[in-house]
Design an enzyme around this catalytic site. Structure first.
Site, PDB file in Angstrom:
ATOM      1  N   THR A   1       2.437  -0.622   8.934  1.00 42.78           N
ATOM      2  CA  THR A   1       3.173  -0.890  10.177  1.00 42.78           C
ATOM      3  C   THR A   1       2.224  -0.895  11.374  1.00 42.78           C
ATOM      4  OG1 THR A   1       5.095   0.216   9.206  1.00 42.78           O
ATOM      5  CG2 THR A   1       5.136  -0.163  11.570  1.00 42.78           C
TER       6      THR A   1
ATOM      7  N   GLY B   1       0.812  -1.207   0.000  1.00 41.89           N
ATOM      8  CA  GLY B   1       0.000   0.000   0.000  1.00 41.89           C
ATOM      9  C   GLY B   1       0.839   1.247   0.000  1.00 41.89           C
ATOM     10  N   PRO B   2       0.238   2.389  -0.337  1.00 43.71           N
ATOM     11  CA  PRO B   2       0.973   3.657  -0.347  1.00 43.71           C
ATOM     12  C   PRO B   2       1.469   4.020   1.038  1.00 43.71           C
ATOM     13  CG  PRO B   2      -1.166   3.850  -1.457  1.00 43.71           C
ATOM     14  CD  PRO B   2      -1.154   2.538  -0.745  1.00 43.71           C
ATOM     15  N   PRO B   3       2.436   4.921   1.134  1.00 43.69           N
ATOM     16  CA  PRO B   3       2.919   5.353   2.457  1.00 43.69           C
ATOM     17  C   PRO B   3       1.804   6.006   3.270  1.00 43.69           C
ATOM     18  CG  PRO B   3       4.420   6.061   0.703  1.00 43.69           C
ATOM     19  CD  PRO B   3       3.204   5.528   0.031  1.00 43.69           C
ATOM     20  N   GLY B   4       1.793   5.688   4.559  1.00 40.63           N
ATOM     21  CA  GLY B   4       0.846   6.325   5.470  1.00 40.63           C
ATOM     22  C   GLY B   4      -0.493   5.656   5.590  1.00 40.63           C
TER      23      GLY B   4
ATOM     24  N   GLU C   1      -7.854  33.314 -10.149  1.00 40.80           N
ATOM     25  CA  GLU C   1      -8.591  32.334  -9.337  1.00 40.80           C
ATOM     26  C   GLU C   1     -10.096  32.462  -9.559  1.00 40.80           C
ATOM     27  OE1 GLU C   1      -7.096  29.960  -7.900  1.00 40.80           O
ATOM     28  OE2 GLU C   1      -5.096  30.783  -8.173  1.00 40.80           O
TER      29      GLU C   1
END
Length: 626
Positions: A209, A202-205, A425
């Protein structure tokens, strides 16, 4: 309780003294071997050799003479060495008479230097040994081949699956493995076998863990934890030794679990890179492959590993029998984000106006780590303002900070620059509000944040796993609206639209080359982006003709031009409304979707509570760049 797998090194000064004596003896033996070819002569023998013209060269240093001499039969020569009296005036004359090549070495008055040079090898060995001891921690000098894994056998403050949210599917699969360890007969009666390995991808975060910590708390078996980088050291063979030691400890405590975090540090594909080679890391990986599924059975030892780079792992590591299960720990959906918010705000005093459901819906694309960071930022902001609890405005501030960066309050912007940014904007905001297929507008601001001078933030209505062509065209129109607004209302163009053009071109290129949304038809023109360090696609070559590449460029420009024309038409039809939005930005600096809806006289796009895995798309005006 946490224990380190270590083995005590031999103690006592006697061991080190014996080692030093052995080293000195070896050095003397080597020195004697090197000096065995030099013949030692008495002074009388030396003079006799001179008289017989057997001495060909003489190097005199203090009271020692050495050089080359011929053997009596004259077939060869050898080295000699002799001690001579310091007061012998006729020696030089004798040597000259017999045509001996004489060299006189400069007298070395610094005897300590010669002593130091003779002892240099021992000094180097001792210094090197001290460095090893310090690096390994004193009495652990002999434990670098031992595993650095930490063993968890139980803890009063257990971290369980109740503390993990947003990854329900992964939790279910891991709970099944834990249940197998607790009740193996339930599965074995039908011939089922326990999985040997589980790979968390999976992606970090996203909480890989964190899941491992929960497994350690849930399982009533020993749990070993180690990082992939802990296997590899300076010395060759240490990594493989640590792998063997780790699995030996696992077998002693079976049934047990071994968790290897960031396994890509040691499990990278073998034979990769420009040179390939069988290096230390590959030896470590080979040993890991053997231990996981070799001739020796590892019954009751389950390997759990985590990585965010499964594409670079060795294929032998990923096959069934080693990692039987691959569990994807993905970015949480809206329900998962809400559950994660509940976990991180359990011990946090919240204001009455805080709605976690709204926060979960307004944070698409956030990982568990992003949400934890947002909650922490909100708590810090509320504490700075002296509040007793965290209000909704504190979460809004923290969300904007995580998404767009901190406000750059110290940045001094001229009125003209501010005006340019406001119209830029306002163009993004107008198209985002009027384009039916575009993601709804959430907020527009001309407050500098991060690298952007202004931001137009859109929040998706629902979870999208595929994109329609109309949706992509609408996104292109929003991205191009900033430049169009500058041209129409200011009569000028600036570099602030550079980031918008980069995103628009990337979308248009994918529409042509990957998604078949052009006149080129349903053909993939995407180039392989294999990395050379993985040993793939080393010899790059062009797979398409020049005519095809030219047609691709034409189609990309055609898509951009169509979106540009569509956006320009909407802006020209709503000039007055865009002017009001720009003036509102100059006055208030930030406008919400409700403010924009009031200006346009339209209703907000309906809210639908579904899931979403895409981060908000921001039309950011970048600072001027050369």
């Amino acid at each position: 309780m946490m224990n380190k797998i270590t083995q005590k090194a031999p103690k006592g000064i006697l061991f080190w003294l014996i080692s030093l004596v052995i080293l000195i003896m070896l050095w003397n033996m080597l020195s004697n071997v090197s000096n065995s070819k030099t013949k030692t002569l008495t002074f009388s023998e030396f003079m006799d050799k001179v008289e017989n013209d057997q001495i060909s060269s003489a190097q005199i240093a203090s009271n020692v003479v050495k050089g080359d001499m011929n053997l009596e039969d004259g077939t060869a020569s050898t080295r000699y060495e002799s001690t001579i009296p310091q007061d012998y005036p006729d020696l030089i004359n004798k040597l000259r008479q017999h045509k001996v090549n004489i060299e006189v070495e400069k007298l070395n008055k610094n005897e300590w230097l010669s002593i130091l040079l003779s002892w240099a090898p021992f000094v180097i060995i001792i210094v090197f040994w001290i460095m090893i001891m310090r690096q390994q921690g004193g009495n652990k000098a002999f434990t670098f081949g031992k595993s650095k894994a930490r063993m968890f056998t139980g803890d009063k403050n257990k971290f369980t699956f109740k503390d993990v949210a947003g990854v329900e599917e992964a939790k279910e699969e891991l709970e099944e493995i834990i249940e197998f360890l607790k009740e193996p007969k339930k599965f074995q009666r039908l011939g089922g076998k326990i999985p040997k390995g589980v790979l968390l991808i999976g992606p970090p975060g996203t909480g890989k863990t964190l899941l491992a910590k929960a497994i350690a708390g849930e399982a009533n078996v020993p749990f070993f934890s180690i990082s992939g980088s802990d296997f590899v050291e300076l010395f060759v063979g240490v990594g493989a030794s640590r792998v063997r030691d780790l699995f030996d400890e696992g077998k002693k405590h079976a049934p047990c679990m071994i968790f290897i975090d960031e396994i890509d540090a040691v499990g990278r594909q073998r034979g990769t890179g420009l040179g390939g080679g069988h290096d230390e890391r590959e030896q470590t990986l080979n040993q890991l492959l053997v231990e996981m599924d070799g001739f020796d059975a590892n019954e009751g030892v389950i390997i759990i590993a985590a990585t965010n780079r499964p594409d670079i792992l060795d294929s032998a590591l990923l096959r069934p029998g080693r990692f039987d299960r691959r569990i994807v720990v993905s970015i949480p959906d809206v329900k998962g984000r809400e559950e994660i918010l509940k976990v991180h705000t359990r011990n946090t005093p919240l204001g009455k106006d805080v709605d976690l459901q709204i926060l979960g819906r307004s944070t698409p694309g956030f990982t568990g780590a992003d949400i934890a960071n947002m909650v922490n930022e909100a708590a810090l902001y509320a504490s700075r303002n002296g509040k007793k609890n965290i209000a909704m405005e504190d979460f809004e501030y923290a969300k904007d900070k995580v998404l767009m960066g901190s406000e750059r309050k110290s940045m001094i912007i001229s009125e003209e620059e501010k005006r340019i940014t406001a119209y830029h904007e306002a163009g993004h905001a107008l198209i985002a509000s009027l384009e039916k297929e575009a993601d709804p507008l959430h907020k527009v601001s001309i407050i500098p944040r991060g690298m952007a001078l202004g931001q137009t933030q859109q929040l998706p209505l629902n979870d999208k796993y595929t994109y329609s062509k109309t949706y992509l065209d609408a996104q292109l129109s929003v991205l191009l609206a900033g430049r169009i607004s500058e041209e129409i209302f200011l009569g000028m163009t600036t570099t602030g639209a550079g980031n918008d053009f980069e995103k628009a071109t990337s979308i248009a290129r994918k529409m042509v080359c990957e998604w078949g949304m052009s006149a080129m038809g349903p053909i993939s023109f995407a180039k392989k982006e294999d990395m050379i360090f993985l040993g793939r696609d080393l010899m790059s070559h062009n797979e398409f003709s020049e005519e095809t590449l030219q047609m691709i460029d034409v189609e990309i420009k055609k898509i951009i031009d169509q979106a540009y024309a569509s956006s320009k038409k909407i802006i020209l039809e709503n000039r007055e409304k865009l002017e009001i939005i720009a003036q509102g930005l100059l006055e208030k600096e930030s406008l919400t979707s409700d403010d924009i809806a009031a200006i346009l006289g339209t209703q907000k796009k309906p809210d639908r509570l579904q899931t979403k895995k895409n981060k908000p798309r921001n039309g950011n005006r970048q600072p001027n760049q050369k």
